[in-house]
Design an enzyme around this catalytic site. Structure first.
Site, mmCIF file in Angstrom:
data_model
loop_
_atom_site.group_PDB
_atom_site.id
_atom_site.type_symbol
_atom_site.label_atom_id
_atom_site.label_comp_id
_atom_site.label_asym_id
_atom_site.label_seq_id
_atom_site.Cartn_x
_atom_site.Cartn_y
_atom_site.Cartn_z
ATOM 1 N N VAL A 23 0.833 -1.212 0.000
ATOM 2 C CA VAL A 23 0.000 0.000 0.000
ATOM 3 C C VAL A 23 0.868 1.262 0.000
ATOM 4 O O VAL A 23 0.678 2.172 -0.825
ATOM 5 C CB VAL A 23 -0.966 -0.019 1.216
ATOM 6 N N THR A 124 3.421 -17.731 4.070
ATOM 7 C CA THR A 124 2.950 -18.958 4.727
ATOM 8 C C THR A 124 3.993 -19.392 5.748
ATOM 9 O O THR A 124 5.195 -19.243 5.487
ATOM 10 C CB THR A 124 2.719 -20.111 3.728
ATOM 11 N N ASP A 126 4.667 -22.358 6.359
ATOM 12 C CA ASP A 126 5.172 -23.685 5.968
ATOM 13 C C ASP A 126 6.519 -23.650 5.237
ATOM 14 O O ASP A 126 7.195 -24.675 5.167
ATOM 15 C CB ASP A 126 4.154 -24.407 5.073
ATOM 16 N N ARG A 161 11.751 -37.780 30.849
ATOM 17 C CA ARG A 161 10.777 -38.225 29.850
ATOM 18 C C ARG A 161 11.249 -37.900 28.447
ATOM 19 O O ARG A 161 12.052 -36.986 28.245
ATOM 20 C CB ARG A 161 9.456 -37.469 30.048
HETATM 21 P P1 ADP Z 1 -1.850 -21.732 0.822
HETATM 22 O O1 ADP Z 1 -1.965 -20.623 -0.144
HETATM 23 O O2 ADP Z 1 -1.407 -21.282 2.173
HETATM 24 O O3 ADP Z 1 -1.053 -22.898 0.272
HETATM 25 P P2 ADP Z 1 -4.285 -23.237 0.248
HETATM 26 O O4 ADP Z 1 -3.600 -24.423 -0.321
HETATM 27 O O5 ADP Z 1 -5.460 -23.485 1.125
HETATM 28 O O6 ADP Z 1 -3.306 -22.302 1.105
HETATM 29 O O7 ADP Z 1 -4.726 -22.321 -0.970
HETATM 30 C C1 ADP Z 1 -5.389 -21.096 -0.732
HETATM 31 C C2 ADP Z 1 -6.464 -20.913 -1.756
HETATM 32 O O8 ADP Z 1 -5.878 -20.834 -3.060
HETATM 33 C C3 ADP Z 1 -7.462 -22.046 -1.881
HETATM 34 O O9 ADP Z 1 -8.446 -22.020 -0.878
HETATM 35 C C4 ADP Z 1 -8.048 -21.764 -3.238
HETATM 36 O O10 ADP Z 1 -8.987 -20.696 -3.172
HETATM 37 C C5 ADP Z 1 -6.830 -21.286 -4.016
HETATM 38 N N1 ADP Z 1 -6.294 -22.383 -4.806
HETATM 39 C C6 ADP Z 1 -5.654 -23.484 -4.337
HETATM 40 N N2 ADP Z 1 -5.373 -24.332 -5.355
HETATM 41 C C7 ADP Z 1 -5.832 -23.763 -6.481
HETATM 42 C C8 ADP Z 1 -5.847 -24.135 -7.856
HETATM 43 N N3 ADP Z 1 -5.342 -25.297 -8.279
HETATM 44 N N4 ADP Z 1 -6.402 -23.275 -8.743
HETATM 45 C C9 ADP Z 1 -6.934 -22.108 -8.336
HETATM 46 N N5 ADP Z 1 -6.959 -21.696 -7.050
HETATM 47 C C10 ADP Z 1 -6.431 -22.502 -6.129
HETATM 48 O O1 F6P Z 2 -0.531 -23.572 5.462
HETATM 49 C C1 F6P Z 2 -0.449 -23.172 6.795
HETATM 50 C C2 F6P Z 2 -1.077 -24.198 7.694
HETATM 51 O O2 F6P Z 2 -0.997 -23.707 9.008
HETATM 52 C C3 F6P Z 2 -0.511 -25.615 7.586
HETATM 53 O O3 F6P Z 2 0.717 -25.744 8.281
HETATM 54 C C4 F6P Z 2 -1.640 -26.423 8.183
HETATM 55 O O4 F6P Z 2 -1.623 -27.755 7.733
HETATM 56 C C5 F6P Z 2 -2.837 -25.706 7.646
HETATM 57 O O5 F6P Z 2 -2.449 -24.371 7.388
HETATM 58 C C6 F6P Z 2 -4.027 -25.709 8.582
HETATM 59 O O6 F6P Z 2 -5.085 -25.105 7.922
HETATM 60 P P1 F6P Z 2 -6.489 -24.693 8.562
HETATM 61 O O7 F6P Z 2 -6.308 -23.319 9.117
HETATM 62 O O8 F6P Z 2 -7.416 -24.680 7.394
HETATM 63 O O9 F6P Z 2 -6.817 -25.702 9.588
#
Ligand code: ADP
Ligand code: F6P
Length: 317
Positions: A23, A124, A126, A161
Site C-alpha cells: 500500500v 505462509t 510452511d 521423559r
Molecule cells: P496456501 O496458499 O497457504 O497454500 P491453500 O492451499 O489453502 O493455502 O490455498 C489457498 C487458496 O488458493 C485455496 O483455498 C483456493 O482458493 C486457491 N487455490 C488453491 N489451489 C488452487 C488451484 N489449483 N487453482 C486455483 N486456485 C487454487
Molecule cells: O498452510 C499453513 C497451515 O498452518 C498448515 O501448516 C496447516 O496444515 C494448515 O495451514 C491448517 O489449515 P487450517 O487453518 O485450514 O486448519
C-alpha cells in the site's frame, strides 16, 4: 494505476507488514490502492476497500492479516475465477498482489491465465514455496516452536521423559527440520524423512538404559497419531513419553524482525513489478537478493533439503 492486494490460505505473521509495504509503495508512486477482504472469497463477493497510508499504520508489528483470509476450494474452477475477473475489471483494477502459499499461487496463476496482471508474494509459515529461500511467517513460527521445545525440554528432563512435539507444515517438513536442528532434537520425522519406528524405539531404549534425562522428537503434522506413538514408545522402550500438538499457536504472534524485513522488501518489489507490466510471476529471496520467477515454474516443485538432512545425521548423539 488501481492496485489491489489480498491475503489467502493460512495466515502468517508478517502478512500485515507485506500489505503495508504494498500500500505505502503504491501510494508513493501515485497509485490508488485497494484491499480485498477475506482473500479469494472477497474477490468473488466483490468486497474491496480503499486503503490509505493511515489504514496500514500500526500494522507492521501485528500478527494475522488485517484483510482477513480464507480457503475457497471452488476457486479451482474456471467459471468461478471468471466471476473474480469480472469484479476486478468492473472496478477498474489494473493489477493484483496475492500474498499466500503454494495454493494461493495457483489461484494467482489462474488469474494471470485469464489475462489479469497478477504478482504473488510467498506468505505462509510452511516455507513450502519453491523459488524463495524463505516465506513470510516462517521465521516467526520457527521461533515459536523453538521456544516451545525449550520449555518442553525443561519439564521432560525434570521427569526424565521423552517429548514428542507435533508441528505444522502440511506436506513440507521445513518447520520440523529447522526447529529440530535449533532445538537439538534426537529425532526429526517429516514427510521427506519418514518414521523408522524400529530404529526410533531401539535408540530410545538405549538412551533410557544409559540414564539420559530427556529426548526430543519433532514431527510434522498429518503423518500419524503422536499420542498413540507416545504410548507405544513408553511400552516398547521403557522411556516414558508424552506428546504435545502445538497447533494454531504457531500461526499467531508478532512477526520477528526477519519476517518484517522480508515482507517489507517483497511487498514493495511486487508493486514495482506490476508497474513494469509484469504478470504471472512470484517474488522470492535468494542469497538476500530479491528475485522473480514465473508462477508456472514454481508451483508443484518441492525444495531440496538434502544438505540439512545430512547435517541432522552429523549432529546425532
Ligand atoms: P496456501 O496458499 O497457504 O497454500 P491453500 O492451499 O489453502 O493455502 O490455498 C489457498 C487458496 O488458493 C485455496 O483455498 C483456493 O482458493 C486457491 N487455490 C488453491 N489451489 C488452487 C488451484 N489449483 N487453482 C486455483 N486456485 C487454487
Ligand atoms: O498452510 C499453513 C497451515 O498452518 C498448515 O501448516 C496447516 O496444515 C494448515 O495451514 C491448517 O489449515 P487450517 O487453518 O485450514 O486448519
Amino acid at each position: 494505476m488501481k492496485i489491489a492486494v489480498l491475503t489467502s490460505g493460512g495466515d502468517a505473521p508478517g502478512m500485515n507488514a507485506a500489505i503495508r509495504a504494498v500500500v505505502r509503495t503504491g501510494l508513493q508512486y501515485g497509485h490508488e490502492m485497494f484491499g480485498v477482504v477475506d482473500g479469494y472469497r472477497g474477490l468473488l463477493e466483490d468486497r474491496f476497500i480503499p486503503l490509505t497510508s493511515k489504514d496500514v499504520s500500526g500494522m507492521l508489528n501485528q500478527g494475522g492479516t488485517m484483510l482477513g483470509t480464507s480457503r475457497v476450494p471452488e476457486f479451482k474452477e474456471i467459471p468461478v475465477q471468471q466471476v473474480a475477473l469480472d469484479n476486478l475489471r468492473n472496478r477498474g483494477i489494473d493489477g493484483l498482489v496475492v500474498i499466500g502459499g503454494e495454493g494461493s499461487y495457483k489461484g494467482a496463476l489462474a488469474l494471470h491465465n485469464l489475462e489479469f496482471p497478477t504478482v504473488a508474494i510467498p506468505g505462509t509459515i510452511d516455507n513450502d514455496v519453491f523459488g524463495t529461500d524463505f516465506t513470510i511467517g516462517f521465521h516467526t513460527a520457527l521461533n515459536t516452536i523453538v521456544d516451545a521445545i525449550d520449555k518442553l525440554r525443561d519439564t521432560s528432563s525434570s521427569h526424565r521423559r521423552c517429548s514428542i512435539i507435533e508441528v505444522m507444515g502440511r506436506t513440507s517438513g521445513d518447520l520440523a527440520l529447522y526447529a529440530g536442528i535449533c532445538g537439538g532434537a534426537e529425532f526429526i520425522i517429516t514427510p521427506e524423512s519418514p518414521i523408522d519406528k524400529d530404529k526410533l524405539i531401539s535408540t530410545l531404549k538405549r538412551h533410557n538404559q544409559e540414564g539420559r534425562r530427556h529426548a526430543i522428537i519433532v514431527v510434522t503434522e498429518q503423518q500419524f497419531d503422536v499420542h498413540k506413538l507416545a504410548a507405544e514408545i513408553t511400552i516398547k522402550s521403557g522411556f516414558s513419553t508424552r506428546a504435545t500438538v502445538l497447533g494454531y499457536i504457531q500461526r499467531g504472534g508478532r512477526p520477528v524482525a526477519e519476517d518484517r524485513i522480508l515482507a517489507s522488501r517483497m511487498g514493495s518489489f511486487a508493486v514495482e513489478k506490476l508497474m513494469e507490466g509484469q504478470s504471472g510471476i512470484c517474488i522470492g529471496i535468494h542469497n538476500d537478493e530479491l528475485v522473480t520467477h514465473s508462477l508456472l515454474e514454481i508451483v508443484n516443485h518441492p525444495k531440496d533439503r538434502a544438505k540439512l538432512y545430512e547435517l541432522v545425521k552429523k549432529l546425532r548423539s
